[in-house]
Scaffold this motif. Structure first.
Motif, PDB file in Angstrom:
ATOM      1  N   LYS A 197       0.817  -1.204   0.000  1.00  0.00           N
ATOM      2  CA  LYS A 197       0.000   0.000   0.000  1.00  0.00           C
ATOM      3  C   LYS A 197       0.857   1.263   0.000  1.00  0.00           C
ATOM      4  O   LYS A 197       0.580   2.231  -0.727  1.00  0.00           O
ATOM      5  N   ARG A 201       1.269   4.450  -2.794  1.00  0.00           N
ATOM      6  CA  ARG A 201       1.164   5.861  -2.428  1.00  0.00           C
ATOM      7  C   ARG A 201       2.422   6.632  -2.795  1.00  0.00           C
ATOM      8  O   ARG A 201       2.365   7.765  -3.264  1.00  0.00           O
ATOM      9  N   PHE A 225       3.197  10.736   4.257  1.00  0.00           N
ATOM     10  CA  PHE A 225       3.359   9.369   4.758  1.00  0.00           C
ATOM     11  C   PHE A 225       3.540   9.286   6.267  1.00  0.00           C
ATOM     12  O   PHE A 225       3.792   8.201   6.799  1.00  0.00           O
TER      13      PHE A 225
END
Length: 421
Positions: A197, A201, A225
């Motif tokens: 994931k 991103r 993040f």
């Protein structure tokens, strides 16, 4: 590579990682199995959990169901082994002892990996090669070594040493130029701590290589993040920050298993559950924890009989925190009785211990003045670890897991000691 406040290196990290560990353990005492495709299967011989290099070359994937690769293995003259964790654990202990005898501070990370924290200065690459030779000579396992100023960089160096033969099993990142060269050729998804994931991103933000992650502005990384992304970048720059992060405390202990055969007998299910409770209790005590809640799960297979499906769980709070398997067993069997329904063929049962606290934090109360760990459990654990097969009377000796290809316990059973002719 931008330094962004980079300080001088205070420590170096050596990461020792065994190659194809479970498969390599199986080959130690079977020279005729070397250079042949070999896979190790999970409990119940369901999925592949370790592969030799030759098995990887056949295209056999990690966690691939055995029935899907069985024909390929047989056609290539491959070897199949059921998991033999007694053997793997013993060879792992031997490797760790060699590291502890050779290096000042060794931190075992997993059954086949360990970090050593050392002072910069000496020629650690030559020392790592010497230790690597000793591990192969005295244990029979090949290890790869990554050397770098942070754990994340050591992990990258280790993986590179494992893949590229020119490094002969050891890669050292001693200079900023060496680090930058590696980061520029490393996809961001290969950085330790970047999962699927997070990879998507990062790619969406234009970060595709480890070098791009290392040079990204700190504020942007934190905004996109969080702290995790910023720490990854710092580690790639050579600034060690993972040691400052406390490992999260375990919140539960779960032991469950898909049974080798469907079971409809409540007595057999109870026996299976009691074994899982014993294992959960040992895990709990090994980590110095105590539990105050027990949950039990029970379900049929979603694939065998779609018209007779049943899944249920139930839990209860205990009167106080404890690490006593007897208390957990009494609660778990009562919960099983409450959710068991006759007429169904069950394929999974399990226990979860929750509401955990470190033993030193458990406070005595008026109703329960003795909040200390159970002395009896401590004695039983020591007997188990020293090789005595001590079991509670409510469990049988019949193995639950289907293991048709178990190799001998070469290092932990007198009857299985290999003979030389």
């Amino acid at each position: 590579m931008r330094s962004r406040g980079r300080t001088s290196v205070s420590h170096m990290y050596l990461l020792f990682d065994c190659n194809n560990f479970f498969a390599s353990c199986e080959q130690v005492f079977r020279p005729d199995w070397r250079r042949r495709p070999l896979v190790v299967l999970s409990n119940n011989d369901g999925c592949v959990i370790s592969r030799s290099a030759e098995a990887k070359a056949l295209g056999i994937a990690m966690c691939e169901p055995y029935f899907k690769c069985r024909q390929r293995l047989e056609a290539a003259g491959g070897i199949v082994c059921s998991a033999n964790f007694a053997l793997y654990s013993d060879l792992s202990d031997r490797m760790i002892r060699i590291l502890e005898d050779s290096l000042p501070e060794v931190q075992q990370y997993s059954i086949d990996e360990a970090f050593a924290v050392v002072q910069p200065g000496p020629d650690w690459e030559q020392e790592a090669r010497r230790i690597r030779r000793n591990i192969f000579r005295w244990v029979g396992i090949t290890v790869s070594v990554g050397i770098a100023p942070t754990r994340t960089l050591a992990k990258l160096a280790n993986e590179t040493a494992k893949k590229l033969p020119q490094y002969r099993g050891v890669m050292a990142l001693n200079t900023p130029e060496q680090i930058q060269s590696l980061l520029e050729t490393t996809p961001v998804e290969e950085v330790w701590g970047v999962g699927r994931k997070l990879r998507e991103r990062m790619r969406g933000a234009g970060i595709r290589t480890a070098a791009q992650l290392a040079s990204a502005p700190a504020g942007r990384l934190r905004r996109l993040f969080g702290v995790h992304g910023e720490r990854l970048a710092l580690e790639l720059q050579g600034v060690s920050c993972l040691d400052e992060i406390e490992a999260p405390q375990r919140t539960q202990v779960m032991v469950s298993r898909t049974l080798s055969e469907a079971i409809d007998d409540s007595v057999v299910l109870r026996d299976a559950l009691c074994r899982f409770v014993e294992k959960a209790g040992r895990i709990l005590r090994d980590e110095g924890l105590m539990a105050a809640a027990v949950h039990v799960v029970l379900r049929t297979s979603r694939y065998e009989d779609t018209e007779r499906l049943y899944a249920e769980s139930s839990g209860c709070a205990l009167s106080c925190h404890t690490d006593d398997t007897r208390v957990f067993t009494a609660a778990a069997t009562a919960l099983l009785d409450s959710i068991y329904r006759p007429g169904y063929r069950y394929r999974k049962v399990g226990v979860l211990l929750a509401d955990l606290l470190p033993a030193e934090e458990v406070q005595p109360t008026f109703e329960h003045p003795d909040a200390a760990p159970s002395p009896l459990m401590e004695v039983l654990d020591k007997l188990q670890k020293s090789g005595h097969n001590i079991r509670f009377a409510n469990t049988s000796t019949t193995p639950l897991a289907q293991k048709a290809h178990v190799s001998p316990a070469f290092t932990t059973s007198w009857n299985d000691l290999p003979e030389a002719r």
